[in-house]
Scaffold this motif. Sequence first.
Motif, short mmCIF file in Angstrom:
data_model
loop_
_atom_site.label_atom_id
_atom_site.label_comp_id
_atom_site.label_asym_id
_atom_site.label_seq_id
_atom_site.Cartn_x
_atom_site.Cartn_y
_atom_site.Cartn_z
N ILE A 18 0.84 -1.21 0.00
CA ILE A 18 0.00 0.00 0.00
C ILE A 18 0.87 1.25 0.00
CG2 ILE A 18 -1.65 1.32 1.37
CD1 ILE A 18 -2.93 -1.31 2.15
N SER A 19 1.97 1.23 0.76
CA SER A 19 2.83 2.43 0.72
C SER A 19 3.40 2.62 -0.68
CB SER A 19 3.99 2.37 1.70
OG SER A 19 3.83 1.41 2.63
N LEU A 20 3.68 1.50 -1.36
CA LEU A 20 4.19 1.64 -2.73
C LEU A 20 3.12 2.23 -3.62
CD1 LEU A 20 6.52 1.09 -4.63
CD2 LEU A 20 5.54 -1.14 -5.13
N ILE A 21 1.89 1.77 -3.45
CA ILE A 21 0.79 2.29 -4.26
C ILE A 21 0.64 3.79 -4.01
CG2 ILE A 21 -1.70 2.23 -4.57
CD1 ILE A 21 -1.55 -0.76 -3.84
N ILE A 22 0.72 4.17 -2.73
CA ILE A 22 0.59 5.59 -2.40
C ILE A 22 1.76 6.37 -2.99
CG2 ILE A 22 0.55 7.25 -0.51
CD1 ILE A 22 -0.76 5.04 1.17
N HIS A 23 2.93 5.73 -2.93
CA HIS A 23 4.12 6.38 -3.46
C HIS A 23 3.94 6.65 -4.95
CE1 HIS A 23 8.32 7.24 -4.27
NE2 HIS A 23 8.32 6.29 -5.18
#
Lengths: 978, 436
Positions: free
Chosen positions: A314-319
Amino acid sequence: MPAVSKGDGMRGLAVFISDIRNCKSKEAEIKRINKELANIRSKFKGDKALDGYSKKKYVCKLLFIFLLGHDIDFGHMEAVNLLSSNKYTEKQIGYLFISVLVNSNSELIRLINNAIKNDLSSRNPTFMCLALHCIANVGSREMAEAFAGEIPRILVAGDTMDSVKQSAALCLLRLYKTSPDLVLMGEWTSRVVHLLNDQHMGVVTAAISLITCLSQKNPDEFKTCVSLAVSRLSRIVSSASTDLQDYTYYFVPAPWLSCKLLRLLQCYPPPEDGAVKGRLVECLETILNKAQEPPKSKKVQHSNAKNAILFEAISLIIHYDSEPNLLVRACNQLGQFLQHRETNLRYLALESMCTLASSEFSHEAVKTHIETVINALKTERDVSVRQRAADLLYAMCDRSNAKQIVAEMLSYLETADYSIREEMVLKVAILAEKYAVDYSWYVDTILNLIRIAGDYVSEEVWYRVIQIVINRDDVQGYAAKTVFEALQAPACHENMVKVGGYILGEFGNLIAGDPRSSPLVQFNLLHSKFHLCSVPTRALLLSAYIKFINLFPETKSTIQEVLRSDSQIRNSDVELQQRAVEYLKLSSIASTDVLATVLEEMPPFPERESSILAKLKKKKGPGAVSVNELEEGKREGGELNGGGERGDNSAIAASNASTPSPSADLLGLRTGPPVTAAAPSAGSLLVDVFSEAGVNDDGFLRDLEPPTESSDSLLAEGPGDSDSAPPSVVSEDPATPLPESNELLNKFVCKNNGVLFENQLLQIGIKSEYRQNLGRMYLFYGNKTSVQFITFTTTVTCPGELQSQLNVQAKPVEPLIEGGAQVQQVINIECLTDFSDAPLLNIKFRYGGALQNLTLKLPVTINKFFQPTEMASHDFFQRWKQLSLPQQEAQKIFKANHAMDTEVLKAKLLGLGMALLENVDPNPENFVCAGVIQTKAQQVGSLLRLEPNAQAQMYRLTVRSSKDTVSKRLCELLAEQF
Amino acid sequence: MIGGLFIYNHKGEVLISRVYRDDIGRNAVDAFRVNVIHARQQVRSPVTNIARTSFFHVKRSNIWLAAVTKQNVNAAMVFEFLYKMCDVMTAYFGKISEENIKNNFVLIYELLDEILDFGYPQNSETGALKTFITQQGIKGQHQTKEEQSQITSQVTGQIGWRREGIKYRRNELFLDVLESVNLLMSPQGQVLSAHVSGRVVMKSYLSGMPECKFGMNDKIVIDKQGKGGTTDEPGKSGKQSIAIDDCTFHQCVRLSKFDSERSISFIPPDGEYELMRYRTTKDIILPFRVIPLVREVGRTKLEVKVVIKSNFKPSLLAQKIEVRIPTPLNTSGVQVICMKGKAKYKASENAIVWKIKRMAGMKESQISAEIELLPTNDKKKWARPPISMKFQVPFAPSGLKVRYLKVFESKLNYSDHDVIKWVRYIGRSGIYETRC
């Protein structure tokens, strides 16, 4: 790993440790240790060589004693000896000792490095690993220097064992962190990146840590790792849980590696290659899908590992912030976690959602969870989770839900945890301001805020509400009414009183029509709170009272009564006392017009970033508090306070800023109206002590004539100027001296200090002193606006023949004057011979882009160099007769411009610089003076006689001096003075 | 005033906790434990200030006694109280140890209630306390009303330390002069500092309310008598007088009388007590002289030779002599030869300990030792701590002599001659060190 040999139990060590543990007191422990140390010393000293086992045992004991906190100053040699042993356990203990007790002894270091080198080059993987671990544990610069070149070779060598590769990668990472300059990857880069393809998962995991660290420094060099990482990730994600055997953790394939891969990808933007990107999206989708699957195990480890990957994904998606579909899915997934019974998960979900909320794609999706989040804020047991919930509410707030969120936060505030109250207050204040559709709602909210959590409302919050109320006319009446109502509560917070005092003082008139809030009622309401407040609030209230006097003349007597009472006018606090005294005087002396001007409504505040935001930033990152923010906060405070409370004083200060006191100027100038507006000069109503009405001398035209001849420059500062070049003031500057410059000049004939010039932008103060033929002049340039002046330059020139008569040197002045600031310039003057003109001062600066240019005459006149001479009547007339040549005398008969007051005349003559001789002239009405003008070339004695004629309002002025030009000039100068 | 009193064992566990004032919270107990008992560095100051709270502590073997206060109290008073408290506890149940405290905790609380009231120290005289705080069960404690009122009147009366109606068949009196000599001497035998701190301890078993008078060879008194005296010739009063630097007395001594006439007269408490304490610095008889000789042979060897000489009358015997010779921290082996007594290298204390049971005056004895050293990496030089010594001699090194101790009891029919008096002098070593 070599088999553990028989004697490895080290019974002696175990006994020693248990002895220590059994010690009853510290003293007993120290005794036991001393005994053991003596024993070890005697053993090491012993002539017969120790076998490896006992050496290991004693080194081990020493290590233990060291770890207990005692100094060890021997045994290093034995430990180094252990390094060369062939037994694993002995080597291990040796390395352990070395890495714990590094000694800077150079000889030992050499031995150690040698041993490490031997081990690194041995083919035994265990030994290589031990050596690598030692290097990493020590991690010093010396180690890096010795081995930074060696390790990458081991890392990428084809024949290195996997376990050694792992150690080498981590060792290199450690060295890179301690001394990045020594670890040069250069040629190894691509081979290191290809470690991501290694068969062995452990190697990949170790290598990826190294690559992540390196790629943060130089992302470009490691760009190729993205596609490799993606393919690796997809292989892991798509693998069945049994594929990876050793690396499957509670049915989750390689969770650590997956997390690290995802984290590595967060260092880079989304891959440009479509195929790679597609693959990655697929991976992320799979991860999200897997989260939906029923858990394969009930064990907490299983879900932890699964969720760790999920959160990284999810952090990658947000990134990336580019895949709306994924973002929404992530948001939904987090939404599920919001109601999970695991507290940590709720915390993480709230935290991740906070970042999601800022993305445009998922903002709406996040908003759907508002109810859950509000619920979390209310019911969550853990304060840190509540804090996250509050953060998320703040992040998801927009125009559509602001009212709801602010209301919820306000209601929560009453029960909120103390540690987060202040932050909550700030957030509410910001949201209320940011999304205020109508300002009455805003005012309501903030007043509520002060009522509920007054203690936590920082200064900035109530400053802000006042700024907004003052800048918006539509809300002023409502604010006054609301504040009035709020103040009626029996107990209200001091901040409320402050806001109330300020607003009623400014806009109390808007609600005065209502008999329930008549002026006197308002005043009594405020005054009832007065005694419960601290000094700063009382000071503010006093200012509010004086404003009341202006707004409602009918309250004047009541308020004066209050101000006059001993508790105010004799208050032990200086500030309060001064205010009481000043306001009392102001209200009794000044006319209503003056009062109205002085106590005018506050001008609108300049728009700027909300200081509350700055404050919130400060709270969020205590490490990142910049001085600017602090400064801003302070200045804001000062302005509001000063502006509100001192607004009345400041007008006075501005108008008669005779003394060049920077603080008074600052106050006056800061709140001053914008320069572009017509100057509503409050000063015009007050007596300007310096402006002496005088006639315009037409003679200024003469000054405009460009000097045609330029004599030899005596100016020391201008040696570069060629003789032929005209003085700079004329050539560059067609601007003429201001028409009133001669008048200005005349102002200063009889005095040395005062305001030379003033307009809406600039004020020039002057202070000068003269001795003999030398003089020094201080010019104070005060910026009256709030905008800085740039390229501020001044030039002093002596036109015409003055150049040979007067030597003027000006020190350079700061090219930049901040708004409200004042700079000083020093000018040194030397009188070479007598003169009649005045030097010119040219000032150029840019104000808001427009070039301002003005030229003034410097008030340097010949009489400044007077030396008074006392003499008796007899002497005077003797000399008077000696100067009997017709050209030596200059006489003028003129009409009096001012009242013929003897004292004033005396003062002026004294200011002239001559000695005023009493009892000399037979007619007591007449004045006679004597003095010597000191120039470098000569001394010119001068005598003066002034005969006033009261009936005709005329004067006869006679000046006699040894030089005809001096007489003439003096006569001219003086004629303007009376 | 004292806000509370805590007793801890060596581990920092609280054995006794008595709080007298509200300003001392529960956390004070932990504050002392954390900051003093378990402190990383050993706390050497007896007074510690933690968060505006003062902790005064004394240590008895492994037991910590700490008095706590938030106010600015007289520290000397607090310590005096703590010492008194130790004396009282010792008088009640012997040695202060964890076990004894645990076994007598009820008694200790009872005592604490009595000797401290709202933080103000009260009567802490053991003799008086024992009359109303007893260790017997409730049954044995049957006291009549008269007895109780007697206790009250005695405790609150002028002579709080002695009750009336004491009767002995044999009136006896024991007087001990206990002194400790402190010395610091340079290697060359120069006295750098020396002083004697002494105590006069009495045990009295006297009937009634006797009035006692104690006389010693105090210089001021002797000089005064010498001046005014008619019979005493200077030669005859050959026994030396001593100059007492300062002294303190038991509360029973009439200070007004001491101030005016410098005579020590008092009504003694019953049983054992410390009559006075004093300190002298002049004309001290140093019972032993230590002559050290240290030679460094290379970096790995050290030769030490120490001679001790006894310096008192040959007829007297010193006992329990112990010489402690510190060894360097990198000692790896020691060989010792001594002519008398036993010597041993104690690795746990980093010292050679030489013990002699008895030694007559005007003798000398010597020890020589070879110390082997382990070469170390540290360049730190050995600090050479001083050689210390312990002993016990049967005379007072300050030269103090008891001249008389007279007992007067007017009401009962016994006189000064009927009292059996015992006098004993014991000189001990305090910190008796010679630099080497």
